[in-house]
Write a protein that holds these residues in place. Sequence first.
Motif, PDB file in Angstrom:
ATOM      1  N   LEU A 285       1.357   4.291  -3.006  1.00  0.00           N
ATOM      2  CA  LEU A 285       1.334   5.742  -2.835  1.00  0.00           C
ATOM      3  C   LEU A 285       2.599   6.368  -3.426  1.00  0.00           C
ATOM      4  CD1 LEU A 285       0.035   5.905   0.853  1.00  0.00           C
ATOM      5  CD2 LEU A 285      -1.266   6.426  -1.221  1.00  0.00           C
TER       6      LEU A 285
ATOM      7  N   THR B  34       0.828  -1.203   0.000  1.00  0.00           N
ATOM      8  CA  THR B  34       0.000   0.000   0.000  1.00  0.00           C
ATOM      9  C   THR B  34       0.865   1.257   0.000  1.00  0.00           C
ATOM     10  OG1 THR B  34      -1.735  -1.181   1.210  1.00  0.00           O
ATOM     11  CG2 THR B  34      -1.831   1.217   1.232  1.00  0.00           C
ATOM     12  N   VAL B  35       1.897   1.280   0.838  1.00  0.00           N
ATOM     13  CA  VAL B  35       2.815   2.421   0.873  1.00  0.00           C
ATOM     14  C   VAL B  35       3.536   2.568  -0.468  1.00  0.00           C
ATOM     15  CG1 VAL B  35       4.905   3.345   1.944  1.00  0.00           C
ATOM     16  CG2 VAL B  35       3.129   2.306   3.358  1.00  0.00           C
TER      17      VAL B  35
END
Length: 272
Positions: free
Chosen positions: A241, A237-238
């Motif tokens: 981003l 998820t990071v």
Amino acid sequence: MNFEDIIYEKYEGRAKITINRPQKLNAFTNQTLHEMIEALIDAWTDKSVGAVILTGVGDRAFCTGGDQSIRSKDGYAIEESGEGFQGLSKLPLSNNHSLLLQTIRTIPKPVIAMVNGYAIGGGHVIHVVCDLTVASANAIFGQAGPRVGSFDAGYGSAFLARVVGEKKAREIWYLCEKYTAQDALAMGLVNRVVEQDRLSEEVEKICDSLISKSPTALAALKASFNADTESMWGIHTVAGLALNLYYNTDEAVEGRNAFMEKRPPDFKKFRS
């Protein structure tokens, strides 16, 4: 269920999702990903389905990742045709790709990648997170991210290292070379390699075997195998981003432009 970018079939206890964009070597857009997620959720909730097959139309490609022709400095274009499944069209393509990967991992049924032709980039990551991969002898595997101004710093790299080992995973990503089906078999990247005309037959045979097994036992085993690497969802998820921010840089745009213009990228000026 009406789909444009995929063909979705259910028969004899299995669900089959086929990416249907042969003109783009089955590269995906947001719509493709929405439809794949929707089909997976339908297979998840259908108690008659015991196994899922993921593949691509034709014998040239399983999937070649995101469609570079719709990628701009702001990332991949978002389709304007409606809201998409649960409004997912409002998310960047990298987020939807992440949701697809997580759905493949969490659906409590075995997912088999049936790889015919190229499995490159984001398409390569899709097959990596599937429970099993069966490849035809003409299959080609590899990564392209650092060459086209992209990367997958989550499942596509960290989980890949669990599958093939750290050194090989770094080689796959750093060098962006292509590997044959036999290469993939030798490194443990695929489970079986068969001649192209026997690919479907082999996958159907595996599905028959899976469907004959206890569904609760298979679901528990899948959850157990996933538990050890579940923290990678946070990493992924990071990384997603970071990727969305990276797409807005001149460096990433150079990679995309070079790919579209069929020329070597010039990344030298970005090393300073």
